[in-house]
Design an enzyme around this catalytic site. Structure first.
Site, short mmCIF file in Angstrom:
data_model
loop_
_atom_site.label_atom_id
_atom_site.label_comp_id
_atom_site.label_asym_id
_atom_site.label_seq_id
_atom_site.Cartn_x
_atom_site.Cartn_y
_atom_site.Cartn_z
N TYR A 22 -7.61 11.82 2.71
CA TYR A 22 -8.31 10.62 3.15
C TYR A 22 -9.81 10.80 2.95
O TYR A 22 -10.51 9.87 2.57
CB TYR A 22 -8.00 10.37 4.62
CG TYR A 22 -6.55 9.99 4.85
CD1 TYR A 22 -6.13 8.68 4.69
CD2 TYR A 22 -5.61 10.95 5.19
CE1 TYR A 22 -4.80 8.33 4.87
CE2 TYR A 22 -4.28 10.61 5.39
CZ TYR A 22 -3.87 9.30 5.22
OH TYR A 22 -2.56 8.97 5.38
N ASN A 45 -2.48 -2.17 4.19
CA ASN A 45 -2.06 -2.25 2.80
C ASN A 45 -1.22 -3.49 2.50
O ASN A 45 -0.08 -3.59 2.95
CB ASN A 45 -1.26 -1.00 2.46
CG ASN A 45 -1.02 -0.88 0.97
OD1 ASN A 45 -1.05 -1.88 0.27
ND2 ASN A 45 -0.80 0.32 0.51
N CYS A 53 0.26 4.90 -1.25
CA CYS A 53 -0.48 5.47 -0.13
C CYS A 53 0.20 6.71 0.44
O CYS A 53 -0.34 7.38 1.30
CB CYS A 53 -0.68 4.42 0.95
SG CYS A 53 0.77 3.42 1.28
N HIS A 54 1.40 7.01 -0.04
CA HIS A 54 2.10 8.19 0.45
C HIS A 54 1.55 9.45 -0.21
O HIS A 54 1.86 10.56 0.20
CB HIS A 54 3.59 8.06 0.16
CG HIS A 54 3.92 7.89 -1.28
ND1 HIS A 54 3.84 6.67 -1.92
CD2 HIS A 54 4.31 8.79 -2.21
CE1 HIS A 54 4.19 6.85 -3.19
NE2 HIS A 54 4.46 8.12 -3.39
N GLU A 80 8.89 13.05 -5.41
CA GLU A 80 7.99 13.20 -6.54
C GLU A 80 7.77 14.68 -6.86
O GLU A 80 6.92 15.04 -7.67
CB GLU A 80 6.64 12.53 -6.25
CG GLU A 80 6.79 11.02 -6.11
CD GLU A 80 5.43 10.33 -6.06
OE1 GLU A 80 4.42 11.02 -6.08
OE2 GLU A 80 5.42 9.09 -6.02
#
Length: 99
Positions: A22, A45, A53-54, A80
């Site tokens: 962040y 969002n 945003c993850h 991912e």
DNA sequence: CGGCTGGCGTCGT
DNA sequence: TACGACGCCAGCC
């Protein structure tokens, strides 16, 4: 272009499999200590799926929070290729994307 | 490792 | 328009 637009755009630069914090994201858009402001933006969002945003985590290595549940966030991250252990990212320092 | 404080933009009175 | 509360933090103690 408003702040949130810039944040989203910057966030899109983060490739799949990598993450950012962040604080880094905040500085990337011109904010010195606006981590919390960023969090607010992410929470609001308007593009839940389009904006990854993850891929944004806390500077401590923890995944932080998530509007739809941190567990969902952890799920997407592991999906991912990012391993999560008790809410913390393993070797996250080596997966951080530098703008 | 838990708790408290600082700092920043957005949103709702 | 102005003010206070709040949030997916960060950093120090």
């Amino acid at each position: 272009m408003n702040l949130e637009q810039k944040i989203y755009k910057k966030l899109l630069e983060v490739p799949k499999g990598q993450i950012t914090t962040y604080g880094e994201l905040a500085k990337a858009v011109g904010l010195k200590n606006g981590q919390r402001a960023v969090g607010k933006i992410m929470n609001k969002n308007p593009h839940p799926v389009i904006i990854p945003c993850h891929r944004v985590v806390m500077s401590t290595g923890k995944i932080g929070g998530y509007a739809y549940g941190k567990h969902v966030k952890a799920k997407m991250l592991s999906d991912e290729g990012i391993e999560i252990k008790d809410g913390k990212i393993l070797d996250w320092e080596d997966r951080v994307y530098r703008f």
